[in-house]
Design a protein around this motif. Sequence first.
Motif, PDB file in Angstrom:
ATOM      1  N   LYS A   1       2.653  -4.925  19.631  1.00 25.38           N
ATOM      2  CA  LYS A   1       1.921  -4.603  18.412  1.00 25.38           C
ATOM      3  C   LYS A   1       2.750  -5.131  17.256  1.00 25.38           C
TER       4      LYS A   1
ATOM      5  N   GLU B   1      15.441   6.220  14.904  1.00 25.35           N
ATOM      6  CA  GLU B   1      14.992   6.003  16.278  1.00 25.35           C
ATOM      7  C   GLU B   1      16.101   6.366  17.273  1.00 25.35           C
TER       8      GLU B   1
ATOM      9  N   GLN C   1       8.428   3.121   8.594  1.00 30.80           N
ATOM     10  CA  GLN C   1       8.559   4.580   8.510  1.00 30.80           C
ATOM     11  C   GLN C   1       9.737   4.988   7.648  1.00 30.80           C
TER      12      GLN C   1
ATOM     13  N   PRO D   1       7.191   3.174  27.328  1.00 39.97           N
ATOM     14  CA  PRO D   1       7.538   4.600  27.350  1.00 39.97           C
ATOM     15  C   PRO D   1       9.057   4.786  27.237  1.00 39.97           C
ATOM     16  N   GLN D   2       9.417   5.876  26.591  1.00 43.03           N
ATOM     17  CA  GLN D   2      10.821   6.170  26.366  1.00 43.03           C
ATOM     18  C   GLN D   2      11.640   6.125  27.667  1.00 43.03           C
ATOM     19  N   GLU D   3      11.068   6.695  28.738  1.00 42.81           N
ATOM     20  CA  GLU D   3      11.821   6.761  29.988  1.00 42.81           C
ATOM     21  C   GLU D   3      12.113   5.365  30.539  1.00 42.81           C
TER      22      GLU D   3
ATOM     23  N   ARG E   1      12.959   4.255  19.917  1.00 44.34           N
ATOM     24  CA  ARG E   1      12.650   5.353  20.825  1.00 44.34           C
ATOM     25  C   ARG E   1      11.610   4.942  21.873  1.00 44.34           C
ATOM     26  N   GLU E   2      10.482   4.467  21.423  1.00 42.77           N
ATOM     27  CA  GLU E   2       9.419   4.111  22.367  1.00 42.77           C
ATOM     28  C   GLU E   2       8.988   2.672  22.201  1.00 42.77           C
TER      29      GLU E   2
ATOM     30  N   PHE F   1       5.886  -2.020  22.792  1.00 42.54           N
ATOM     31  CA  PHE F   1       5.881  -0.596  23.125  1.00 42.54           C
ATOM     32  C   PHE F   1       6.066  -0.362  24.611  1.00 42.54           C
TER      33      PHE F   1
ATOM     34  N   LYS G   1       9.116   4.500   3.960  1.00 43.26           N
ATOM     35  CA  LYS G   1       8.149   5.481   3.492  1.00 43.26           C
ATOM     36  C   LYS G   1       8.861   6.815   3.238  1.00 43.26           C
TER      37      LYS G   1
ATOM     38  N   GLU H   1       0.823  -1.195   0.000  1.00 42.91           N
ATOM     39  CA  GLU H   1       0.000   0.000   0.000  1.00 42.91           C
ATOM     40  C   GLU H   1       0.865   1.256   0.000  1.00 42.91           C
ATOM     41  N   TYR H   2       2.024   1.145   0.619  1.00 39.61           N
ATOM     42  CA  TYR H   2       3.014   2.219   0.547  1.00 39.61           C
ATOM     43  C   TYR H   2       4.363   1.550   0.758  1.00 39.61           C
TER      44      TYR H   2
END
Lengths: 364, 284, 436
Positions: C278, C69, C109, C195-197, C233-234, C193, C112, C38-39
Amino acid sequence: MSNQTSRPAGSGRANMKRELPEHFRSYKHVWVFIEFEHGRIHPVSLELLGEGRKLADKLEVELAAVIAGSGHDALEEVAGTTFSYGADLAYIIDNPVLADYRNEPYTRVMTALVEKYQPEIMLLGATVLGRDLAGAVATTLKTGLTADCTELAIDGERSLAATRPTFGGSLLCTIHTLNYRPQMATVRPRVMAMPVAQEGRSGRIVEFTVDLKEEDIITKVLDFLPDTANEAAQLAFADIVVAGGIGLRTSENVQLVRDLANALGGDWGGSRPLVQKGWIPAERQIGQTGKTIRPRLYIAAGISGAIQHRVGVEGADLIVAINTDPQAPIFDFAHVGITADAITLLPALTNAFRQRLSVNRLAG
Amino acid sequence: MQIFVCIKQVPDSGQIRVHPVTNTIMRQGVPTIINPYDLFGLEQALRLRDRFGGEVTVMTMGPPMAVDSLRKALTYGADRAVLLTDRVFAGSDTLATSYALSNLILKAGETWGAPDIVFCGKQTIDGDTAQVGPGIARRLGLSQLTYVSGIDDMDLTDRQILVRRRGDHGVQVLRSQLPVMVTMMEGSNEIRRGTQADALRAARAEVVKWNAATVGIPDVSLCGLRGSPTVVKKVFAPTAREEKAEMVATTDQSPVAMADALINQIFTRQPALQDDLLRQAAGH
Amino acid sequence: MTHEHFDAIVVGAGPSGNAAAYTMAQRGLKVLQIERGEYAGSKNVQGAILYSDALEKIIPDFRDEAPLERHVIEQRIWMMDDAGHTGMHHRSDDYNEDRPNRYTIIRAQFDKWFNRCVREIGVTVLFETTVTSLITDENKRVIGVQTDRDGNGIFADVVVLAEGVNGLVGQRSGLRRELRPEDVALAVKEMHFLPQEVIDARFNLKGEEGVVIEAMGTITDGMVGTAFLYTNRESISVGVGCLVSEFAKSGEATPHGILDRFKNHPSIKALLEGSEIKEYAAHLIPEGGFRAVPELVGDGWIVVGDAGHFVNAVHREGSNLAMTTGRLAGEVVANILGSCMTCTRDNLQTYVRQLEDSFVMKDMKKYKNVPRMLEQGGRHIMDLYPRLLNRSAQTWFRVDGKDKKSKESDILRSARQARGLTGLLGDAFKLARAWR
Ligand SMILES: Cc1cc2nc3c(=O)[nH]c(=O)nc-3n(C[C@H](O)[C@H](O)[C@H](O)COP(=O)(O)OP(=O)(O)OC[C@H]3O[C@@H](n4cnc5c(N)ncnc54)[C@H](O)[C@@H]3O)c2cc1C
Ligand SMILES: Cc1cc2nc3c(=O)[nH]c(=O)nc-3n(C[C@H](O)[C@H](O)[C@H](O)COP(=O)(O)OP(=O)(O)OC[C@H]3O[C@@H](n4cnc5c(N)ncnc54)[C@H](O)[C@@H]3O)c2cc1C
Ligand SMILES: Nc1ncnc2c1ncn2[C@@H]1O[C@H](COP(=O)(O)O)[C@@H](O)[C@H]1O
């Protein structure tokens, strides 16, 4: 609210001080638009009267039902019903042009009525009719409209706090219409509890006439093809509902849900992904964009409990969740939970229920 | 015939995540799609064009990256695409969105001919309000035909259109007069796969980009956050029930034992339900 | 209607196709790129390591815009047994440099973004369009492609096959043979996933710093394969890959099962604690090395990236080889068409020669025996040695009243018992030779 969700909460206008412009200060009272079609009052309108009553009491104002249609006697009878469900008065707009719902004449009538009697809050059902009308009326009045609310409240500044699920994750947002009146909101059927009717309760009738001529209305109703009794429509009213989610793994396993529902004499449904996968028909979807249910017993098997699902089932008296993941969010709002594989537990439940119920039959 | 189709680029709902700490939506990297409901309108528009001739123009108000969705719509076979993008539109609620879009439609009408039909989606999967279509209809004085399940007939000479509309209790057969605003029901058709020629044309097409000034928005204070009567006061996670779910646990982990324990728990909590069920069963 | 004609058609919008398309368009060619997803990136496995050098040669200032990242400042290499791991950690503040050498990226990403650069430089890109076959003239020269959309063929002077590991277009057109199971690994991957911290704290990172863990050992059930964990990153990318032939041999092992084992391994589990999963994805990696490289050029066609089997499995390099081969192919094609010559097999041979002179073929040749060696001695390397190593480490580090000398001989004895001296020496010898 189409783009609004991208706004960070608590920033910018969210903290803005309310300053209601002078010309809106005279807007008072709570209105509920009564859906009266083909001789029937839509139950959502009565549910909204229950909710509207609470808001009106809190604000110490009157609750009005707005009834439009054709045939004075019928409309008066509807008014009587709305009184017993809590309305203090009813606006009746009787005109042959209003016989069948059409957007144009209804929008005109509602706009004129609001401009004349100036309510501060107006509630409509989030039905096909309600959504069609609310969007148009909010635009002609240039006021705010919050769709599909799950909770309505009055805040410290007499402003309507309308809460609805926000897009994506499991979040809710509370929306206010600060500087405009009326504050409009739609609520889906079955989200609010049906109030108990008080027989003999009465109220005032206010007739409202508008100049409506059939020649001026562009859209004509040529025919109406009523739905044949749709069994899925019963889902919203079933006493017992069993539903499955992605945890069922395959479309075949939907049968396990149906079996249990059958054994209990209840109805069945599922989460949205099952509809998207084509495992169950769309009428069987339970949740924000599907059916809202208020059964005495709701059994959710393999459903994670996303907010959009949760808002559709929270009205159930007893929520039982079956999930393999003890951390699943559904356990945050279920009353009874069990960490188990739905695929093996469902048949066992069906059997066990059958046995217990048949034992009784022998005994009885 | 001129047909305009309003489409919106929305995040693919299946892939949205919420930051577990800050409770904000994590948009980074979430793929976007054309709002699925809009495709039913687009396909209907293409069918009408194929049958009656004319042009299909797709349009959206959104950030510059919404060009991707417009280009995709061209791949399906739309003739032209317009993006309305400007900072002043940021934070629009549905009222402000319909204001911007109706001005976009007016400008597009002046440029390529006034629309006979404007299609919108029944609702978006992000806003989910179903308000923008009616808003556009009211602002432009178009006849509003929502929840249309089929267009049975159209006559361009006497400008009539015959549709079936899904009501709460049945189907209305309506006759109306062009110009109209139509939202199509889901499942009323299936979006086509564009041809290779469509795909090539789409890949090379120039998407028209307008801003508030080019469109000539009469009153910018009616746009964006400023022009939005509704205000999101707070976003919050739903609270868990006061008492957490009572977890049924058994030492014997067999389904039979678990089922038994679960049923006991259900009936303890809802004795009335048990009585009713038993009565019902006995009644058979 | 006249037929559509382009200077070049690129099949695929992965790193190799993007590199080739970008390079050719930059040099003034009229390029069409066709991608079935699709992309760009929609079909690609998420989370990977990007090696700056190869991209710098195409887009020198990519760091300004590319979705990166974290830059890698620490590399861990672990040998795992069931209870733990023994390994090497290399970390240096030197990697906090202006132009870091390695980054973690999320492919969906990154691809893309790269493809947006490709479109901005003038390449026409078709998405959701699959090339079904190559069109050839009477001399078997490739002159265009057929797609799965309604319409005529699209024609070009040269077709760049950047279609990735499966190489179906090339295969269907008889330009190459079918993939052999022992030449490809099946990799599965998940994004977790956090959190970054939390990631920063767990891995002792700050700012944009990142960590890479590569692991092998008993988690693969003795099959030849490796596991990895990258910090984004996250999110954290975790995955495992094993040769397809090994899955076939094992019969019961599943990629998902192995990934589960890796994730639940005591050394890994704590790192992922509390994360939200995910995106589960499976993808093939060409790991057959030099010996599996197919024919690379012919009349009117040229092969780049994974389709050419350009992956260095030992160093886990792929996308850099893809971009380098794509760039070189693009340059060669641009030179040929720029000097008004045709893309014959002979003219395209320049590409092959340039590969030979670059690190691409040199590295491919250096490790050419590794796949075969792993095929033969895999079980020991993946199972026995990790166990031995971890047992030895325990013997060494436990303080239990035993003298150090006895401990040393314990370690040696258990090694000899497990594999036999000749076996051990043989493995060492083979490994050394394979690496030479
Ligand atoms: C605008 C919008 C509107 C939406 N409207 C609705 C709506 O009306 N209704 C709705 O349902 N959703 C709706 N959704 C989707 C919603 O956000 C969730 O994605 C959806 O409810 C998830 O469905 P699920 O619980 O079946 O699947 P998942 O979230 O995938 O959960 C599956 C669950 O099953 C469990 N499980 C797995 N295997 C087993 C097993 N063998 N036994 C028991 N448990 C198992 C897992 O632990 C998990 O908790 C909407 C989303 C958006 C954005
Ligand atoms: C789990 C995993 C982890 C990896 N980690 C790393 C890493 O950390 N660092 C690294 O450098 N490399 C890594 N690699 C290798 C790297 O991903 C590949 O080497 C690289 O993607 C090859 O690029 P490519 O352009 O040749 O092929 P691809 O990226 O596979 O692109 C091929 C494209 O062609 C398209 N396509 C295929 N057939 C057709 C057709 N018929 N018509 C139209 N389009 C078509 C596909 O949709 C795809 O987009 C990893 C690979 C895997 C599987
Ligand atoms: N920003 C936008 N640009 C173009 N069309 C839109 C936009 N927002 C909403 N619409 C149209 O209005 C319909 C209903 O949207 P909503 O009221 O948000 O549910 C959508 O399906 C679109 O057709």
